[in-house]
Design a protein around this motif. Structure first.
Motif, short mmCIF file in Angstrom:
data_model
loop_
_atom_site.label_atom_id
_atom_site.label_comp_id
_atom_site.label_asym_id
_atom_site.label_seq_id
_atom_site.Cartn_x
_atom_site.Cartn_y
_atom_site.Cartn_z
N ILE A 380 0.84 -1.19 0.00
CA ILE A 380 0.00 0.00 0.00
C ILE A 380 0.88 1.25 0.00
O ILE A 380 1.82 1.37 0.79
CB ILE A 380 -0.94 0.00 1.22
N GLN A 381 0.56 2.17 -0.89
CA GLN A 381 1.31 3.42 -0.97
C GLN A 381 0.89 4.33 0.19
O GLN A 381 -0.28 4.69 0.32
CB GLN A 381 1.05 4.12 -2.30
N THR A 382 1.85 4.67 1.03
CA THR A 382 1.54 5.44 2.23
C THR A 382 2.08 6.86 2.13
O THR A 382 2.92 7.18 1.29
CB THR A 382 2.13 4.76 3.48
N LYS A 383 1.59 7.70 3.02
CA LYS A 383 2.00 9.10 3.10
C LYS A 383 2.77 9.28 4.41
O LYS A 383 2.31 8.90 5.48
CB LYS A 383 0.76 10.00 3.10
N LYS A 384 3.96 9.84 4.30
CA LYS A 384 4.76 10.07 5.50
C LYS A 384 4.25 11.32 6.21
O LYS A 384 4.21 12.41 5.65
CB LYS A 384 6.23 10.26 5.10
N LEU A 385 3.83 11.15 7.48
CA LEU A 385 3.33 12.26 8.29
C LEU A 385 4.18 12.40 9.55
O LEU A 385 4.57 11.39 10.16
CB LEU A 385 1.87 12.05 8.67
N SER A 386 4.43 13.62 9.94
CA SER A 386 5.22 13.88 11.15
C SER A 386 4.40 13.54 12.39
O SER A 386 3.17 13.46 12.34
CB SER A 386 5.64 15.35 11.21
N ILE A 387 5.09 13.36 13.48
CA ILE A 387 4.42 13.08 14.76
C ILE A 387 3.49 14.23 15.12
O ILE A 387 2.37 14.01 15.61
CB ILE A 387 5.46 12.87 15.88
N ASN A 388 3.91 15.46 14.85
CA ASN A 388 3.08 16.62 15.17
C ASN A 388 1.75 16.57 14.41
O ASN A 388 0.69 16.90 14.96
CB ASN A 388 3.82 17.91 14.84
N LEU A 390 0.28 13.86 13.22
CA LEU A 390 -0.51 12.73 13.74
C LEU A 390 -1.18 13.11 15.05
O LEU A 390 -2.33 12.75 15.30
CB LEU A 390 0.40 11.51 13.95
N GLN A 391 -0.46 13.85 15.88
CA GLN A 391 -1.00 14.20 17.20
C GLN A 391 -2.21 15.14 17.11
O GLN A 391 -3.01 15.20 18.04
CB GLN A 391 0.10 14.84 18.04
N SER A 431 -3.11 9.58 3.06
CA SER A 431 -3.02 10.97 2.65
C SER A 431 -2.88 11.81 3.91
O SER A 431 -2.64 11.28 5.00
CB SER A 431 -4.27 11.38 1.86
N GLU A 432 -3.07 13.11 3.78
CA GLU A 432 -2.95 14.00 4.94
C GLU A 432 -4.01 13.72 6.00
O GLU A 432 -3.78 13.97 7.19
CB GLU A 432 -3.09 15.46 4.48
N ASN A 433 -5.16 13.18 5.58
CA ASN A 433 -6.25 13.02 6.55
C ASN A 433 -7.01 11.70 6.41
O ASN A 433 -8.06 11.51 7.02
CB ASN A 433 -7.23 14.18 6.42
N TYR A 446 -11.40 2.18 6.75
CA TYR A 446 -10.73 3.46 6.59
C TYR A 446 -11.22 4.45 7.65
O TYR A 446 -12.39 4.44 8.04
CB TYR A 446 -11.00 4.03 5.19
N ILE A 447 -10.32 5.30 8.08
CA ILE A 447 -10.63 6.38 9.02
C ILE A 447 -10.30 7.70 8.34
O ILE A 447 -9.17 7.90 7.86
CB ILE A 447 -9.83 6.25 10.33
N LEU A 448 -11.29 8.59 8.30
CA LEU A 448 -11.13 9.88 7.65
C LEU A 448 -11.37 11.00 8.66
O LEU A 448 -12.33 10.96 9.43
CB LEU A 448 -12.14 10.02 6.49
#
Length: 577
Positions: A380-388, A390-391, A431-433, A446-448
């Motif tokens: 699955i192609q994922t999006k790298k998100l920072s801890i900030n 995600l929090q 993605s971002e969200n 999925y969670i949006l």
């Protein structure tokens, strides 16, 4: 006597082997056998299962495992009879649709015309609404529990109809929403009787069971009557197997008993499509939809008028129905395009035996599936998100109709969907969200987090309708605050149910003599989550002065059941009348 019992048990055992059959290749047969071995169904002298697979209308596999009566070591055979529980609704829907094709009624006929208990109901309710699950009539299982009935208590069709007569206002305008309610099928059973001029039991026997040749199938109207060759119902409590029979006498939604042999005949009957029968099958397969055309697309799948849910299993269309009552469980899983049907009947009280039919399909129809048994998250192609980032999604979220509180939390650098301290699923960023939940099997969840609604979360399952959650900050009350705001007496005037509310250890305790104590912890300032399934959440209402005037019971089966706050003197006066 011991010799005779041993001889009977031996004879039944030999009959069991004689009735077991399989036309599957030996390699496939062993794979299916292993499903029951791994599931513990082959353990000696334990509750068991009767199972069959049909392919192209022919029996490909039929075997029984375990005991019908563990006290006397009587094995389950293909003639052993089980309570179909909710699968009874499969037959009830067929019966009412049969009457419709005979022009004895219509899908749009007002049910109140025939059922006097609905005379004071606020809206027209059609047969279509009952079959669609869009009637707005409260579920009797929940009402019974709120009234202090236990699942094993003896309650009757008349008891349910009495509860129905109490409801004046619909939970919603019929035809505008969906709500799971077993009451719909109690009413359909009554309609079948009123329209045909025969009892529900007589009509089913004369017009369905006997013509099909289902000699082992019957409608149980007396829970205390002893019927031959019926599997005893059990469940396991603290590793001990105990009797767990349901004593209710509810018709339409429960209490059709049948054997695997008869259920094979039933499924063969449904596979034919000629004349009037073809019209019935077409109606059975029609998707339930609201007046505005919206399809009932739930997490279970798309409901049909025949009460089967349809969804895709690993990319292949399937339908199913399941039922559970006491220790009896039933399931039917189908892959219509592959002409595959799996039927399971059991008496161990585990609540769900349908996985046997699905896993067997995975083995037998292996080349037909277009998706793997498990999701390969490495692809699955994922999006790298920072801890900030995600929090920002962390917090508590509440689903009012599902009565679910879930936490979103970063644990070990990964955003997780937390059910409780021992159960959390990783969320893979797409993605971002938008995130995909990491699960063990093939489910796609999925969670949006909508960008335009920062305090919302959307739960999506396999293309079903989205389930909205709202973010909240958990409310903490002191004992004094709880007592001053909420303590008192609350009554539902329609059903004449009274609860007292008191405070204990920063929680509310609702209690009455029938139900006992229900402990409620605050979710929000006016919403509390309880520890009983039938009243899992309540929502308090205040007047303009800020004083609590009552609470609602709100869930998918009971919408807005109102309990008004009253003073003690009025309660005592009413109780003495």
């Amino acid at each position: 006597m011991k010799y005779i019992m041993a001889l009977i048990a031996l004879t039944l055992t030999l009959n069991t082997f004689a009735q077991n059959q399989s036309t599957l290749p030996k390699k496939l047969e062993k794979k299916v056998d292993k499903i029951f071995e791994d599931g513990g169904w082959k353990m000696p002298n334990t509750p068991g299962i009767s199972f069959a697979i049909l392919q192209d209308g022919k029996v490909a596999y039929k075997k029984s495992f375990g005991a019908s009566d563990i006290e006397n070591n009587v094995p389950i055979t293909s003639k052993t009879r089980f309570n179909l529980a909710r699968t009874s609704a499969y037959f009830t829907s067929y019966a009412i649709l049969k009457l419709i094709t005979e022009n004895k009624t219509t899908l749009d006929e007002d049910v109140r015309k025939h059922i006097k208990e609905l005379n004071n109901f606020s809206h027209k309710v059609s047969i279509r609404d009952l079959l669609n699950g869009s009637s707005g009539i409260y579920d009797f299982y929940v009402l019974m529990s709120i009234n202090g009935w236990n699942p094993t208590d003896n309650f009757s069709q008349k008891d349910v109809l009495t509860l129905v007569s109490f409801q004046k206002q619909a939970a919603f305008v019929p035809g505008t929403d969906y709500s799971l309610s077993g009451t719909n099928f109690v009413l359909l059973a009554e309609l079948i009787s009123k329209i045909s001029g025969k009892s529900y039991k007589q009509y089913m026997e004369e017009n369905i069971f006997t013509p099909i040749g289902m000699k082992d199938t019957f409608v149980r109207t007396k829970a205390n009557r002893i019927y031959n060759n019926v599997a005893k119902a059990y469940r396991t409590i603290d590793k001990e197997i105990v009797a767990n029979d349901s004593k209710n006498e509810i018709l339409g939604a429960n209490n059709i008993f049948s054997s695997i042999e008869d259920m094979i005949l039933w499924e063969k009957h449904l596979s034919t499509s000629e004349g009037q029968h073809k019209k019935i099958i077409q109606l059975m397969d029609t998707k339930a939809q609201l007046d505005n055309g919206r399809i009932n697309n739930t997490n279970y799948g798309n409901l049909t008028l025949g009460q089967l849910y349809g969804h895709k299993e690993r990319g292949v269309f399937s339908t199913y129905i399941v039922g559970s009552s006491g220790g009896h469980d039933s399931s039917i899983f189908k892959f219509p395009n592959q002409k595959y049907v799996a039927i399971a009947l059991s008496n161990d009280g585990n609540g769900y035996n349908g996985y046997t039919g699905v896993i067997a399909a995975h083995r037998i129809l292996e080349t037909h599936f277009t998706e793997p048994e498990t999701v390969d998250f490495s692809k699955i192609q994922t999006k790298k998100l920072s801890i900030n980032k995600l929090q920002k999604f962390e917090g508590q979220y509440w689903d009012p109709l599902g009565e679910l509180s879930r936490e979103i939390k970063v644990i070990n650098d990964t955003l997780r969907y937390v059910r409780n301290s021992n159960n959390a699923s990783a969320l893979i960023p797409l993605s971002e969200n938008r995130f995909q939940m990491k699960v063990q099997y093939d489910d796609k969840i999925y969670i949006l987090f909508p960008k335009d609604k920062p305090d919302a979360m959307i739960f999506e399952y396999a293309g079903a309708e989205q389930i909205p959650f709202e973010k909240y900050i958990p409310k903490v009350f002191s004992d004094d605050e709880l007592a001053n705001n909420f303590n008192g007496y609350y009554i539902n005037k329609e059903c004449n149910i009274t609860f007292s509310v008191k405070t204990r250890d920063k929680a509310l305790i609702l209690t009455n003599s029938k139900v006992g104590d229900i402990k409620y912890s605050p979710i929000k300032s006016n919403v509390f989550l309880g520890d009983k399934w039938f009243m899992q959440s309540i929502e308090f209402k205040k007047n303009q002065s800020g004083k609590v005037i009552g609470f609602y019971v709100k869930n998918n089966a009971i919408r807005n059941l109102w309990f008004e706050r009253v003073n003690l003197n009025s309660v005592l006066k009413k109780a003495s009348m």
